[in-house]
Design an enzyme around this catalytic site. Sequence first.
Site, mmCIF file in Angstrom:
data_model
loop_
_atom_site.group_PDB
_atom_site.id
_atom_site.type_symbol
_atom_site.label_atom_id
_atom_site.label_comp_id
_atom_site.label_asym_id
_atom_site.label_seq_id
_atom_site.Cartn_x
_atom_site.Cartn_y
_atom_site.Cartn_z
ATOM 1 N N GLU A 1 76.268 54.131 36.771
ATOM 2 C CA GLU A 1 77.118 55.244 36.331
ATOM 3 C C GLU A 1 77.583 56.197 37.005
ATOM 4 O O GLU A 1 76.204 57.219 37.525
ATOM 5 C CB GLU A 1 76.753 56.729 35.359
ATOM 6 C CG GLU A 1 76.344 55.780 33.490
ATOM 7 C CD GLU A 1 77.872 55.387 32.815
ATOM 8 O OE1 GLU A 1 78.751 56.251 32.777
ATOM 9 O OE2 GLU A 1 78.263 54.217 32.193
ATOM 10 N N CYS B 1 79.767 64.766 36.998
ATOM 11 C CA CYS B 1 80.404 63.217 37.663
ATOM 12 C C CYS B 1 82.192 62.862 36.453
ATOM 13 O O CYS B 1 82.605 62.583 37.318
ATOM 14 C CB CYS B 1 80.158 61.617 36.863
ATOM 15 S SG CYS B 1 79.489 62.789 35.108
#
Length: 525
Positions: free
Chosen positions: A255, A294
């Site tokens: 990720e 993010c």
Amino acid sequence: MKLQNYVRGEWIEGSGPGDALVDPVTGEELARASTQGIDVAAALDFARSKGQDALGKLTYEQRAELLGKMAEVLAANRAEYFRISQLNSGATEADASFDVDGGVYTMKYYSKVGRSLGAGKRLKEGAQVPLSKTGVFAGQHFLMPVRGAAVFINAFNFPAWGFCEKAAAALLSGVPVVVKPATSTAWLTQKMVADIVDAGILPTGAISILCGSARELLDEVREEDVISFTGSAQNAGRIRSHANVLKRSVRVNSEADSINSTLLGPDAAPGSDVFNLFVREVIREMTLKAGQKCTAIRRVLVPRSNFAAVSEAIAAKLGEVKVGNPRNKEVKMGPVVNKTQQASCFEGLKKLKEECSVVFGGSESFQPIDADPAKSAFVQPTLLACEDGASAKYVHDVEVFGPASTLVAYDDLNDAVDIARRGLGSLVASVFSSDPAFLRDLVLGIGDLHGRVMVVDPSVGKEHTGHGNVMPSCLHGGPGRAGGGEELAGLRALLFYHRRFVVQGPPSLLEALSQESVDASLLYA
Ligand code: NAP
């Protein structure tokens, strides 16, 4: 204070001075973290043997109950986690809640949905496949929990949620976890693990934590382990291409960072509901956790005809945001996590300014409320503007991991699609419009390069879950630059911790093996 590591069922302090964890408002040192002298190979072995044996004896339902107990313990210690978040991350109440409450919610969610898997210990996939004319030989696919350790290498910005979302799926699968939080904010994860250990919920070996750099971890992983990494795209590449990881084909989920976009449809006139919802979301994404998500909006795609109106509306709202020491109740946005991150934001902004104009903020000598700029790590909320998205380079590539976004003008649907795709793979894009045809064509134009697309029209209004908010029931991850990983999406998350294999043999044996198995279609229920 030196953060202790929890390995082989005991708390051990790393040797040497370790690395400092600081308060990003005062610059004061809060703790140190070191994994020096910790036998990482032995720690992994212990998890693989003791932790695996104990978890493997339990059914999915029993493990789901453990998750429920973990969530209760974490919820009971919420106030302490908020205190640590404020000290070590400069978190406001809302920032801490996003991380801590988000983590507990995710753990509870997996406890609830995990119960639906009942008394099985592995998953059976599909029906028997006939392999002989007489029916004496057949095949059956199973999904078997891996017999190794789940190694989590996590990012600094979600010390609570990042740990919970990964641990929930791994433990429910029956796989012991070894978590290595980012050193700069490891305190919160360490405290959560300590509370879980003290409560005696998990069998010995089911959970371990390494607080510090632990760079040797990748040398020690084996075929039966899995690695789940969250962090920068650069380190994602390093981990994926590590010699031992490659040699043993260790399964890796990445990720990574991403240059997410939000888009305003050409139909959304200034002052309309959709226009206002869009502006509200951009402000929220820029300021919550000081933009250190993010999933945060990095590019704001706006029709050229409304470029000025959107710039003015966002700049006006940014001007109202009180930035400073989160101990001051008026403050709505805190600092970034430390001086290193601040410097990295300044460096990124410098690059962006080469091809963008500054609409709001952007000053390195900005004065935060109740904090000394020399000691603290603040970044002023900064809105940039790029009128020529097609020829821009940095706008689509440089992630300023802080409270900064760039407005990018687009001319028509195809142009908007092209610009969004220039992120080369993103975690999320959001679209705000009342025009069903525009929404449909846009979603189909960018879907393959995004993990999630959030659509807001007047019927949704304020009831959406948020551009940057990751729901455990929905997919988190994204292709390309975003790391190519997949997390959450309800029980689908368990797939990462299971391996598919097929048994070919007499149907009676396949039946016997199916006894302790649950139908894998439940993962998609
Ligand atoms: P980072 O610098 O890449 O570090 C992430 C983790 O990797 C840390 O635990 C770090 O340990 C560890 N690490 C670094 N180099 C390593 C190596 N060679 N071997 C083993 N471990 C290594 O990222 P960060 O600064 O913590 O986090 C911010 C970034 O994460 C942003 O780019 C953000 O977009 C991304 N992010 C992505 C997601 C997502 O779900 N996609 C979520 C959150 C954040 P140390 O701390 O000890 O150096």
